[in-house]
Scaffold this motif. Structure first.
Motif, PDB file in Angstrom:
ATOM      1  N   ILE A 127      46.229  55.188 -12.586  1.00 34.84           N
ATOM      2  CA  ILE A 127      45.019  54.490 -12.152  1.00 34.84           C
ATOM      3  C   ILE A 127      44.957  53.105 -12.770  1.00 34.84           C
ATOM      4  CG2 ILE A 127      42.506  54.533 -12.263  1.00 34.84           C
ATOM      5  CD1 ILE A 127      42.609  57.531 -12.145  1.00 34.84           C
ATOM      6  N   SER A 128      44.578  52.128 -11.963  1.00 33.12           N
ATOM      7  CA  SER A 128      44.273  50.796 -12.466  1.00 33.12           C
ATOM      8  C   SER A 128      42.772  50.705 -12.695  1.00 33.12           C
ATOM      9  CB  SER A 128      44.736  49.746 -11.450  1.00 33.12           C
ATOM     10  OG  SER A 128      46.130  49.843 -11.246  1.00 33.12           O
ATOM     11  N   ARG A 129      42.304  49.557 -13.147  1.00 41.63           N
ATOM     12  CA  ARG A 129      40.881  49.430 -13.428  1.00 41.63           C
ATOM     13  C   ARG A 129      40.418  48.022 -13.085  1.00 41.63           C
ATOM     14  NH1 ARG A 129      41.110  49.405 -20.080  1.00 41.63           N
ATOM     15  NH2 ARG A 129      42.349  47.503 -20.311  1.00 41.63           N
ATOM     16  N   PHE A 130      39.106  47.858 -12.966  1.00 48.59           N
ATOM     17  CA  PHE A 130      38.508  46.563 -12.670  1.00 48.59           C
ATOM     18  C   PHE A 130      37.897  45.978 -13.937  1.00 48.59           C
ATOM     19  CE2 PHE A 130      38.140  48.359  -8.282  1.00 48.59           C
ATOM     20  CZ  PHE A 130      38.945  47.424  -7.655  1.00 48.59           C
ATOM     21  N   ARG A 131      37.942  44.654 -13.983  1.00 47.35           N
ATOM     22  CA  ARG A 131      37.309  43.910 -15.076  1.00 47.35           C
ATOM     23  C   ARG A 131      36.342  42.903 -14.471  1.00 47.35           C
ATOM     24  NH1 ARG A 131      38.896  39.108 -17.886  1.00 47.35           N
ATOM     25  NH2 ARG A 131      40.787  39.033 -16.613  1.00 47.35           N
ATOM     26  N   SER A 132      35.159  42.779 -15.043  1.00 50.29           N
ATOM     27  CA  SER A 132      34.145  41.854 -14.541  1.00 50.29           C
ATOM     28  C   SER A 132      34.458  40.429 -14.975  1.00 50.29           C
ATOM     29  CB  SER A 132      32.760  42.260 -15.050  1.00 50.29           C
ATOM     30  OG  SER A 132      31.777  41.322 -14.625  1.00 50.29           O
ATOM     31  N   LEU A 133      34.419  39.504 -14.015  1.00 49.78           N
ATOM     32  CA  LEU A 133      34.619  38.086 -14.295  1.00 49.78           C
ATOM     33  C   LEU A 133      33.321  37.294 -14.221  1.00 49.78           C
ATOM     34  CD1 LEU A 133      37.873  37.480 -12.193  1.00 49.78           C
ATOM     35  CD2 LEU A 133      37.695  38.063 -14.623  1.00 49.78           C
ATOM     36  N   ASP A 134      32.450  37.657 -13.280  1.00 52.84           N
ATOM     37  CA  ASP A 134      31.189  36.932 -13.100  1.00 52.84           C
ATOM     38  C   ASP A 134      30.272  37.799 -12.250  1.00 52.84           C
ATOM     39  OD1 ASP A 134      29.304  34.936 -13.271  1.00 52.84           O
ATOM     40  OD2 ASP A 134      30.245  33.617 -11.791  1.00 52.84           O
ATOM     41  N   ARG A 135      28.986  37.666 -12.469  1.00 54.07           N
ATOM     42  CA  ARG A 135      28.032  38.439 -11.668  1.00 54.07           C
ATOM     43  C   ARG A 135      26.653  37.793 -11.763  1.00 54.07           C
ATOM     44  NH1 ARG A 135      27.287  44.285 -14.105  1.00 54.07           N
ATOM     45  NH2 ARG A 135      29.509  44.189 -14.534  1.00 54.07           N
ATOM     46  N   LEU A 136      25.890  37.980 -10.697  1.00 54.38           N
ATOM     47  CA  LEU A 136      24.514  37.504 -10.677  1.00 54.38           C
ATOM     48  C   LEU A 136      23.792  38.203  -9.543  1.00 54.38           C
ATOM     49  CD1 LEU A 136      22.465  35.565 -11.978  1.00 54.38           C
ATOM     50  CD2 LEU A 136      23.214  33.809 -10.345  1.00 54.38           C
ATOM     51  N   GLY A 191      35.731  51.768 -14.778  1.00 52.94           N
ATOM     52  CA  GLY A 191      37.101  52.214 -14.609  1.00 52.94           C
ATOM     53  C   GLY A 191      37.720  51.691 -13.324  1.00 52.94           C
ATOM     54  N   PRO A 192      38.215  52.584 -12.460  1.00 49.99           N
ATOM     55  CA  PRO A 192      38.895  52.149 -11.233  1.00 49.99           C
ATOM     56  C   PRO A 192      37.953  51.847 -10.074  1.00 49.99           C
ATOM     57  CG  PRO A 192      38.987  54.521 -11.389  1.00 49.99           C
ATOM     58  CD  PRO A 192      38.298  54.047 -12.652  1.00 49.99           C
ATOM     59  N   PHE A 193      36.631  51.888 -10.299  1.00 49.37           N
ATOM     60  CA  PHE A 193      35.669  51.684  -9.223  1.00 49.37           C
ATOM     61  C   PHE A 193      34.780  50.461  -9.482  1.00 49.37           C
ATOM     62  CE2 PHE A 193      36.474  56.269  -9.036  1.00 49.37           C
ATOM     63  CZ  PHE A 193      36.789  56.421  -7.692  1.00 49.37           C
ATOM     64  N   ALA A 194      34.418  49.788  -8.394  1.00 49.25           N
ATOM     65  CA  ALA A 194      33.389  48.747  -8.434  1.00 49.25           C
ATOM     66  C   ALA A 194      32.573  48.874  -7.161  1.00 49.25           C
ATOM     67  CB  ALA A 194      34.015  47.360  -8.539  1.00 49.25           C
ATOM     68  N   TRP A 195      31.308  48.444  -7.213  1.00 45.73           N
ATOM     69  CA  TRP A 195      30.453  48.652  -6.052  1.00 45.73           C
ATOM     70  C   TRP A 195      29.380  47.575  -5.945  1.00 45.73           C
ATOM     71  CZ3 TRP A 195      30.906  52.072 -10.171  1.00 45.73           C
ATOM     72  CH2 TRP A 195      29.841  52.092 -11.078  1.00 45.73           C
ATOM     73  N   VAL A 196      28.860  47.471  -4.712  1.00 47.52           N
ATOM     74  CA  VAL A 196      27.732  46.602  -4.415  1.00 47.52           C
ATOM     75  C   VAL A 196      26.788  47.388  -3.501  1.00 47.52           C
ATOM     76  CG1 VAL A 196      28.958  45.537  -2.467  1.00 47.52           C
ATOM     77  CG2 VAL A 196      27.008  44.354  -3.498  1.00 47.52           C
TER      78      VAL A 196
END
Length: 291
Positions: free
Chosen positions: A7-16, A32-37
């Motif tokens: 499994i790979s994973r996500f890292r946050s770079l910017d958000r608002l 972890g491996p999930f991101a959502w909006v």
């Protein structure tokens, strides 16, 4: 995509995420491996059913909280099935004090869920599952690709047709538009309609799916349609030019520009839209190998 692979994973770079009015009914997150909006929509009722700032805010918060818990186990299919059950049970508990609830009173939410796994040739395999018009801008070998579920577009066109060219005060919805929205909601989670997260009508398994191979560390943007007005309503950017600015860390400037453009057309006459100011949200992430 092999669900048993590393499994790979996500890292946050910017958000608002900013509300269009008093209450923000959007949501973003990653684990972890999930991101959502998430983009919530309150049901058409004068009575609030839940204890949230609004029913849509309650639903968006519930979906985000449950995803944070569920992201620790299983692949996206299993996560969404468990999420559907959790949302249904949570809504039933939150509305136990209400004697009778019609389907049109219940809130709903658009959801974009993306999952990262080890891909090919050192790249990251990314898969998206989308319900409703939230958006991902994904960098691929062929350029920036938009992932979204446009099955609601015919119904949105009917709403804009009901609105016509008439101007309206911020915070108000013309009666003809309200009637059209109510008619549209009757097609929610129906085979001849459109699909969103809803606590009273099943939806898991009906999402649109997308796949891509992306370079490790390449920025991926998730956004609600309120933020994507910069492209889809005001025409100030293309998907590619908006992605470039988000990737460069200029999201806050883009959000300010969006609000300035909305304020420049307060009566929504030049750029027809139901809400003068909508909730606007983006999340910029990168996928990277785990470990």
């Amino acid at each position: 995509m092999n669900p048993t692979g590393p499994i790979s994973r996500f890292r946050s770079l910017d958000r608002l995420s900013l509300p269009g009015s008093r209450i923000n009914e959007d949501g973003i997150g990653l684990h972890g491996p999930f991101a959502w909006v998430i983009d919530g929509a309150t049901g058409l009722s004068d009575e609030q059913l839940t204890s949230g700032g609004s029913d849509a805010a309650w639903l968006a918060g519930t979906v985000g909280d449950r995803l944070s818990d569920l992201a620790r186990e299983g692949d996206a299919d299993a996560v969404l099935l468990r999420l559907e059950a959790a949302v249904e049970a949570g809504f039933r508990e939150a509305t136990a004090h209400v004697l009778d609830i019609d389907d049109h009173q219940a809130p709903s939410a658009c959801l974009g869920l993306i999952e990262a796994r080890t891909g090919e040739g050192g790249r990251i395999g990314v898969q998206g599952r989308f319900l409703g018009d939230v958006i991902a801008l994904v960098p691929t070998e062929g350029g920036i690709v938009r992932w979204s579920d446009e099955r609601a577009k015919p119904f949105e066109k009917k709403t804009l047709a009901a609105l016509g060219a008439r101007e309206h005060e911020p915070g108000t919805i013309p009666e003809a538009v309200r009637r059209q929205i109510l008619e549209n909601r009757g097609r929610l989670n129906r085979p001849d309609g459109y699909w969103v997260v809803n606590p009273r009508r099943p939806w898991a398994g009906r999402e649109l799916r997308f796949d891509a191979q992306v370079e490790a560390g390449a920025p991926i943007a998730l956004a609600t349609d309120g933020f994507m007005r910069l492209v889809d309503v005001f025409g100030a950017y293309s998907d590619s030019t908006l992605h470039a600015r988000l990737a460069a860390g200029e999201g806050a400037d883009l959000m300010q520009e969006l609000r300035e453009r909305e304020r420049g057309d307060l009566m929504a006459g030049a750029y027809p839209r139901v809400k003068t100011h909508d909730d606007a949200t983006f999340l910029v992430i990168s996928a990277e190998p785990h470990g």
